[in-house]
Design an enzyme around this catalytic site. Structure first.
Site, PDB file in Angstrom:
ATOM      1  N   THR A  32      -8.216   2.672  13.002  1.00 28.41           N
ATOM      2  CA  THR A  32      -8.350   3.308  14.193  1.00 28.41           C
ATOM      3  C   THR A  32      -9.823   3.155  14.764  1.00 28.41           C
ATOM      4  O   THR A  32      -9.943   2.941  15.956  1.00 28.41           O
ATOM      5  CB  THR A  32      -8.047   4.941  13.768  1.00 28.41           C
ATOM      6  OG1 THR A  32      -7.015   4.985  13.567  1.00 28.41           O
ATOM      7  CG2 THR A  32      -8.477   5.688  15.078  1.00 28.41           C
ATOM      8  N   ALA A  86      -9.037   5.252   5.459  1.00 25.64           N
ATOM      9  CA  ALA A  86      -8.724   6.548   6.161  1.00 25.64           C
ATOM     10  C   ALA A  86     -10.134   7.133   6.539  1.00 25.64           C
ATOM     11  O   ALA A  86     -10.781   7.571   5.715  1.00 25.64           O
ATOM     12  CB  ALA A  86      -7.870   7.439   5.796  1.00 25.64           C
ATOM     13  N   GLY A 109      -7.206   8.383  11.088  1.00 23.94           N
ATOM     14  CA  GLY A 109      -7.478   8.386  12.358  1.00 23.94           C
ATOM     15  C   GLY A 109      -8.560   9.403  13.066  1.00 23.94           C
ATOM     16  O   GLY A 109      -8.621   9.668  14.089  1.00 23.94           O
ATOM     17  N   LYS A 134       0.701  -1.216   0.172  1.00 24.34           N
ATOM     18  CA  LYS A 134       0.109   0.075  -0.164  1.00 24.34           C
ATOM     19  C   LYS A 134       0.728   1.117  -0.018  1.00 24.34           C
ATOM     20  O   LYS A 134       1.726   1.557   0.881  1.00 24.34           O
ATOM     21  CB  LYS A 134      -0.974  -0.134   1.474  1.00 24.34           C
ATOM     22  CG  LYS A 134      -1.952   1.178   1.344  1.00 24.34           C
ATOM     23  CD  LYS A 134      -2.373   1.272   2.804  1.00 24.34           C
ATOM     24  CE  LYS A 134      -2.684   2.714   3.218  1.00 24.34           C
ATOM     25  NZ  LYS A 134      -3.417   2.518   4.534  1.00 24.34           N
TER      26      LYS A 134
END
Lengths: 76, 275
Positions: free
Chosen positions: B225, B202, B176, B115
């Site tokens: 997260t 994300a 996050g 990635k």
């Protein structure tokens, strides 16, 4: 030349950015074992080139070498 | 006396032909459309349980210097061997650094997926699309399976696909941040126009947001997260897995149209009144 110091312990290498002493004629594999690292779990770069695992037993560290010891950590 | 209703639920078996779909990436058939990150977990045991609960087939890791002063467990000992490991190039600020990290990741001997993540800024962690493109070009030539994390942009995404990216991973919101799919409009266009899976990466903070991505037709969702920092990360991993599966089913089923006014579910005739 540093007076009074035993030259055989005066070999320095940069490991992960830190100055570290090593013994004369020490192989990479031996150095890792001394640091308590499991060879299967790390990857090495010696002087910015990847050093494949097969070569760790033959590669002898040289004064002034730069070694990066890398492993996987958590990430997204 | 005859039963009032003739059929038991066990009498009819529904075979949903539409659910015979797997996600194919880099020659691998993935059953799960949930890609899970491994950062921020309280410990590796918890992470391991969350991976299993998530049923994820792809798990991300990062590459870092070993801390020689503190002995820690190795994360690889806690990641099931039958999941695809997708190292990221986090920490890279340009294409060259990303390529270097990719080489190190491959040398670890856990496959050739990568990635690409090139981030020059630390406050918002927004990716540099141009450097990312350069890294894709370099790594595709070396037979990496390349999945770029990118700032949603159709033109740039097309260039990345032309360069050989097997999927495109646009951000939903800053890494996050748990803010959800703030980039929805662009991601929708990307899903419609690109020939490779779009994987929202994300910013996804809740299972409902992951489901929304899947309803839009995204190929998969990556979360870290949101799972790792939940009070019960294992239960949250399972919740994400179910939401992603539900969202995918809804996409395949085809959602009904949206309209301003009501549309009665029963006939507007035959009421029990005279006027």
């Amino acid at each position: 030349m540093r007076g009074g110091k035993n030259l055989s312990t005066d070999y320095m290498l940069t490991v992960n950015g830190k100055q570290t002493e090593f013994k004369e004629n020490q192989t990479v594999r031996n150095f890792l074992e001394e640091k308590g690292l499991e060879p299967q779990k790390v990857v090495l770069e010696l002087n910015k080139e990847i050093l494949s695992r097969e070569n760790w037993s033959e590669t002898i560290l040289q004064d002034g070498d730069s070694l990066e010891i890398i492993s996987f950590v958590g990430g997204g | 006396m005859l039963p009032l209703r003739g059929i038991s639920r066990d009498d009819i078996i529904i075979k949903n032909i539409n659910m015979k779909n797997t996600l194919k990436i880099g020659g691998k058939e993935l059953k799960s459309r949930f890609f899970m990150g491994t950062g921020k977990f309280a410990n590796f045991e918890e992470m391991q349980k969350a991976i299993i609960a998530s049923k994820a087939d792809v798990v991300t890791v990062a590459v870092r210097r070993v801390d020689l002063d503190s002995k820690t467990d190795n994360i690889l000992d806690f990641i099931p061997k039958d999941v695809v490991l997708m190292p990221n190039t986090s920490g890279a600020r340009n294409a060259d650094e990303a390529v270097r990290i990719a080489h190190l990741a491959k040398a670890a001997g856990c496959g050739n997926w990568i990635k690409i993540e090139v981030i020059p800024d630390n406050q918002y962690l927004l990716p540099d699309n141009l450097e990312t493109l350069k890294a894709i070009e370099a790594l595709v030539k070396e037979d990496f399976v390349v999945l770029p994390y990118m700032n949603p942009d159709l033109v740039m995404a097309r260039r990345m696909v032309e360069a050989g990216a097997v999927a495109i991973m646009p951000l939903g919101a800053p890494i996050g941040s748990n803010r959800g799919i703030k980039t929805k409009e662009i991601v929708k266009i990307m899903v419609k126009e690109l020939s490779v899976p779009v994987i929202v990466d994300a910013g996804i903070g809740k299972p409902s947001e992951a489901a929304e991505c899947m309803e839009m037709g995204c190929g998969a969702v990556l979360a870290d997260t949101a799972v790792a920092t939940a009070d019960d990360s294992v239960l949250m991993a399972e919740a994400f897995a179910e939401a992603i599966e539900a969202g995918r089913k809804a996409y395949l089923a085809g959602t009904g149209g949206v309209q301003e006014s009501a549309s009665a579910s029963s006939p507007l005739t035959g009421f029990l009144r005279d006027s």
